[in-house]
Write a protein that holds these residues in place. Structure first.
Motif, PDB file in Angstrom:
ATOM      1  N   GLU A 230      44.562  50.825  35.571  1.00 33.49           N
ATOM      2  CA  GLU A 230      45.446  49.813  34.971  1.00 33.49           C
ATOM      3  C   GLU A 230      45.267  48.433  35.595  1.00 33.49           C
ATOM      4  O   GLU A 230      45.218  47.427  34.856  1.00 33.49           O
ATOM      5  CB  GLU A 230      46.896  50.292  35.079  1.00 33.49           C
ATOM      6  CG  GLU A 230      47.922  49.344  34.484  1.00 33.49           C
ATOM      7  CD  GLU A 230      48.465  48.369  35.511  1.00 33.49           C
ATOM      8  OE1 GLU A 230      48.958  47.305  35.111  1.00 33.49           O
ATOM      9  OE2 GLU A 230      48.356  48.687  36.707  1.00 33.49           O
ATOM     10  N   PRO A 231      45.128  48.275  36.918  1.00 39.01           N
ATOM     11  CA  PRO A 231      44.939  46.911  37.465  1.00 39.01           C
ATOM     12  C   PRO A 231      43.637  46.257  37.015  1.00 39.01           C
ATOM     13  O   PRO A 231      43.539  45.029  37.023  1.00 39.01           O
ATOM     14  CB  PRO A 231      44.956  47.137  38.980  1.00 39.01           C
ATOM     15  CG  PRO A 231      45.633  48.436  39.185  1.00 39.01           C
ATOM     16  CD  PRO A 231      45.266  49.271  38.003  1.00 39.01           C
ATOM     17  N   LEU A 232      42.652  47.046  36.624  1.00 34.87           N
ATOM     18  CA  LEU A 232      41.372  46.467  36.220  1.00 34.87           C
ATOM     19  C   LEU A 232      41.483  45.688  34.924  1.00 34.87           C
ATOM     20  O   LEU A 232      40.671  44.790  34.666  1.00 34.87           O
ATOM     21  CB  LEU A 232      40.335  47.588  36.081  1.00 34.87           C
ATOM     22  CG  LEU A 232      38.861  47.192  35.990  1.00 34.87           C
ATOM     23  CD1 LEU A 232      38.426  46.484  37.256  1.00 34.87           C
ATOM     24  CD2 LEU A 232      37.987  48.402  35.739  1.00 34.87           C
ATOM     25  N   PHE A 233      42.466  45.990  34.083  1.00 33.56           N
ATOM     26  CA  PHE A 233      42.609  45.327  32.789  1.00 33.56           C
ATOM     27  C   PHE A 233      43.613  44.171  32.828  1.00 33.56           C
ATOM     28  O   PHE A 233      43.852  43.550  31.801  1.00 33.56           O
ATOM     29  CB  PHE A 233      43.042  46.342  31.724  1.00 33.56           C
ATOM     30  CG  PHE A 233      41.980  47.340  31.371  1.00 33.56           C
ATOM     31  CD1 PHE A 233      41.125  47.115  30.308  1.00 33.56           C
ATOM     32  CD2 PHE A 233      41.824  48.499  32.112  1.00 33.56           C
ATOM     33  CE1 PHE A 233      40.135  48.028  29.981  1.00 33.56           C
ATOM     34  CE2 PHE A 233      40.839  49.429  31.787  1.00 33.56           C
ATOM     35  CZ  PHE A 233      39.991  49.186  30.728  1.00 33.56           C
ATOM     36  N   ARG A 234      44.186  43.875  33.967  1.00 35.81           N
ATOM     37  CA  ARG A 234      45.126  42.759  34.065  1.00 35.81           C
ATOM     38  C   ARG A 234      44.344  41.475  34.343  1.00 35.81           C
ATOM     39  O   ARG A 234      43.642  41.366  35.346  1.00 35.81           O
ATOM     40  CB  ARG A 234      46.148  43.020  35.171  1.00 35.81           C
ATOM     41  CG  ARG A 234      47.276  42.001  35.215  1.00 35.81           C
ATOM     42  CD  ARG A 234      48.259  42.364  36.314  1.00 35.81           C
ATOM     43  NE  ARG A 234      48.935  43.612  36.024  1.00 35.81           N
ATOM     44  CZ  ARG A 234      50.021  43.721  35.257  1.00 35.81           C
ATOM     45  NH1 ARG A 234      50.531  42.637  34.691  1.00 35.81           N
ATOM     46  NH2 ARG A 234      50.580  44.888  35.048  1.00 35.81           N
ATOM     47  N   ASN A 235      44.471  40.502  33.460  1.00 36.80           N
ATOM     48  CA  ASN A 235      43.690  39.272  33.576  1.00 36.80           C
ATOM     49  C   ASN A 235      44.437  38.230  34.394  1.00 36.80           C
ATOM     50  O   ASN A 235      45.512  38.498  34.965  1.00 36.80           O
ATOM     51  CB  ASN A 235      43.336  38.740  32.185  1.00 36.80           C
ATOM     52  CG  ASN A 235      44.570  38.521  31.333  1.00 36.80           C
ATOM     53  OD1 ASN A 235      45.681  38.419  31.851  1.00 36.80           O
ATOM     54  ND2 ASN A 235      44.393  38.458  30.022  1.00 36.80           N
ATOM     55  N   ALA A 236      43.881  37.019  34.422  1.00 40.32           N
ATOM     56  CA  ALA A 236      44.487  35.946  35.218  1.00 40.32           C
ATOM     57  C   ALA A 236      45.819  35.484  34.653  1.00 40.32           C
ATOM     58  O   ALA A 236      46.645  34.933  35.383  1.00 40.32           O
ATOM     59  CB  ALA A 236      43.519  34.760  35.314  1.00 40.32           C
ATOM     60  N   ALA A 237      46.043  35.699  33.349  1.00 38.30           N
ATOM     61  CA  ALA A 237      47.321  35.330  32.736  1.00 38.30           C
ATOM     62  C   ALA A 237      48.378  36.413  32.887  1.00 38.30           C
ATOM     63  O   ALA A 237      49.443  36.321  32.262  1.00 38.30           O
ATOM     64  CB  ALA A 237      47.115  35.013  31.252  1.00 38.30           C
ATOM     65  N   ASN A 238      48.085  37.450  33.652  1.00 39.63           N
ATOM     66  CA  ASN A 238      49.035  38.513  34.006  1.00 39.63           C
ATOM     67  C   ASN A 238      49.420  39.370  32.792  1.00 39.63           C
ATOM     68  O   ASN A 238      50.580  39.763  32.627  1.00 39.63           O
ATOM     69  CB  ASN A 238      50.286  37.935  34.658  1.00 39.63           C
ATOM     70  CG  ASN A 238      51.047  38.996  35.454  1.00 39.63           C
ATOM     71  OD1 ASN A 238      50.476  40.015  35.863  1.00 39.63           O
ATOM     72  ND2 ASN A 238      52.331  38.774  35.684  1.00 39.63           N
ATOM     73  N   PHE A 239      48.481  39.673  31.907  1.00 39.79           N
ATOM     74  CA  PHE A 239      48.703  40.673  30.864  1.00 39.79           C
ATOM     75  C   PHE A 239      47.411  41.458  30.695  1.00 39.79           C
ATOM     76  O   PHE A 239      46.313  40.995  31.055  1.00 39.79           O
ATOM     77  CB  PHE A 239      49.150  40.038  29.541  1.00 39.79           C
ATOM     78  CG  PHE A 239      48.108  39.192  28.863  1.00 39.79           C
ATOM     79  CD1 PHE A 239      47.224  39.734  27.947  1.00 39.79           C
ATOM     80  CD2 PHE A 239      48.023  37.835  29.137  1.00 39.79           C
ATOM     81  CE1 PHE A 239      46.271  38.960  27.323  1.00 39.79           C
ATOM     82  CE2 PHE A 239      47.073  37.053  28.512  1.00 39.79           C
ATOM     83  CZ  PHE A 239      46.198  37.610  27.600  1.00 39.79           C
ATOM     84  N   HIS A 240      47.520  42.664  30.153  1.00 42.60           N
ATOM     85  CA  HIS A 240      46.383  43.558  30.017  1.00 42.60           C
ATOM     86  C   HIS A 240      45.567  43.167  28.794  1.00 42.60           C
ATOM     87  O   HIS A 240      46.114  42.953  27.706  1.00 42.60           O
ATOM     88  CB  HIS A 240      46.859  45.006  29.894  1.00 42.60           C
ATOM     89  CG  HIS A 240      47.641  45.478  31.082  1.00 42.60           C
ATOM     90  ND1 HIS A 240      49.003  45.301  31.169  1.00 42.60           N
ATOM     91  CD2 HIS A 240      47.254  46.110  32.214  1.00 42.60           C
ATOM     92  CE1 HIS A 240      49.429  45.811  32.318  1.00 42.60           C
ATOM     93  NE2 HIS A 240      48.398  46.310  32.965  1.00 42.60           N
TER      94      HIS A 240
END
Length: 414
Positions: A230-240
């Motif tokens: 799950e953390p791998l899909f969280r981008n810089a804008a804080n959504f997956h």
């Protein structure tokens, strides 16, 4: 003692024994008589009551009874297995919902609901008919037109499948199967619509920067939080999300798609690990390059804007670079406007399914541009920023290359 005396004594002994045996027999017979008398006295009340009952039955005979047949024994009910779903009983004559396809829609309704006109949907049905046609007609099988219309309605609306299937009149499970079949069939034909390098541009307005083969950009498509990594899909804008790399030409036609990297990967990382970078570094002709924004590094085959320009020449280069990169920004905005599933709060699917959906939207975007299908603007806003359509003779089907889920659509230089 003589022999006569012994015989006499023996005879007397036998007589005494005979007398004692007779006496015992008499006593035993007297005891049996006493026992019989006691039993007779004890059973006399029962015999009198039995005789009275018989006399009463003779005076009042019982009514005759009618014997009824015994009801058939019910079959034993089967013991349901634990965890096994019970099948819903269907009536003898099943009633099906009224199914709707593009054939019942007008051009305006088809454009509003499917983002394609009736002619484009009919051509798509003919092309995908071999993959979407049911092998048998059992159980009132869905026709190809209903499957294509259902999938296009979902991609265009961006709502859940339940809302999309209400417009076509099919069940939720059938809607899910239609979408999966449509995406798989369209992915197998991605090489016919997405190919790099693009064909030569037709004569027209000269480009601001000559020798540009394509415009490189990134687009984040939101999705639900995956169960794995799950953390791998969280981008810089804080959504997956999934970081989709898109390459288009000056007319807005998409020529390359890389859809496999999670949202935490930077744009430069996606480009360096794609087949597009290996192709440009290997057999690239002289005088051609790609154009990218400031998120990409400067390379011999990739032009990026100058950070902190000094002098009139650098300012003019940045202005030309921004003007040349404008079709890419319009193309990404047009993708979100044409297919609302990419602009919603997040696709409720796994990452591989989201990549398939994005690739299908890119293919349908190219089909709409080739057929000059207009985009219905939002209410109250003018239809502006629409990229020009490619001439009928340019970039037809049958070009080399392939584009698929998690891969690139590339062909070698001719």
């Amino acid at each position: 003692m003589s022999h006569a005396v012994l015989l006499l004594r023996r005879h007397r002994h036998r007589e005494q024994k005979r007398d004692s045996d007779e006496e015992q027999d008499r006593e035993r017979e007297q005891g049996c008589d006493r026992d019989r008398e006691q039993h007779r006295e004890r059973d006399e009340p029962h015999e009198r009551s039995r005789d009275q009952c018989r006399a009463h039955q003779d005076r009042h005979p019982a009514p005759t009874r009618i014997s009824l047949p015994a009801p058939p024994a019910a079959p034993p009910s089967p013991i349901p297995r634990r965890g096994r779903r019970r099948r819903r009983p269907y009536p003898a004559q099943r009633i099906y919902r009224v199914r709707c396809s593009f054939l019942e829609l007008s051009d305006e309704q088809a454009l509003r609901r499917c983002r394609l006109d009736r002619a484009a949907i009919a051509a798509l049905c003919r092309e995908l008919g071999a993959d979407l046609q049911s092998l048998t007609g059992r159980s009132h099988a869905l026709p190809v037109a209903v499957k294509v219309t259902s999938a296009l309605a979902f991609l265009a609306s961006g709502s859940f499948q339940t809302a999309s299937r209400l417009s076509t009149g099919i069940s939720q499970s059938a809607m899910s199967n239609c979408l999966a079949q449509f995406l798989a069939a369209l992915q197998r034909r991605a090489g016919r619509y997405i190919a790099f390098p693009p064909p030569p541009a037709p004569p027209g307005d000269p480009a601001a920067l000559p020798g540009v083969l394509g415009l490189v950009g990134a687009m984040h498509v939101a999705l639900r939080a995956p169960a794995d990594n799950e953390p791998l899909f969280r981008n810089a804008a804080n959504f997956h999300s999934i970081n989709m790399q898109v390459v288009c030409d000056r007319q807005g036609h998409i020529t390359n798609v890389v859809a496999k990297f999670p949202g935490s990967c930077a744009n430069a990382t996606v480009l360096e690990n794609s087949a597009l970078a290996r192709l440009m570094e290997g057999s690239r002709p002289e005088g051609v390059w790609l154009l990218g924004d400031g998120s990409y590094p400067l390379k011999p085959w990739l032009l990026t804007p100058i950070a902190g320009p000094r002098g009139a020449a650098e300012l003019r280069y940045n202005a030309l670079h921004s003007r040349t990169l404008a079709p890419l920004r319009r193309t990404l905005a047009l993708l979100r406007r044409r297919f609302r599933c990419l602009a919603g709060g997040g696709l409720q699917y796994s990452p591989p399914k989201v990549c398939q959906i994005f690739l299908a939207c890119c293919i349908l975007h190219n089909i709409a541009l080739r057929r000059r299908v207009p985009l219905e603007p939002p209410e109250g806003l003018p239809a502006r920023g629409r990229p020009a359509a490619r001439p009928a003779g340019a970039g037809g089907e049958g070009q080399g290359g392939a584009a698929g889920q998690g891969g690139d659509g590339l062909s070698r230089w001719g």
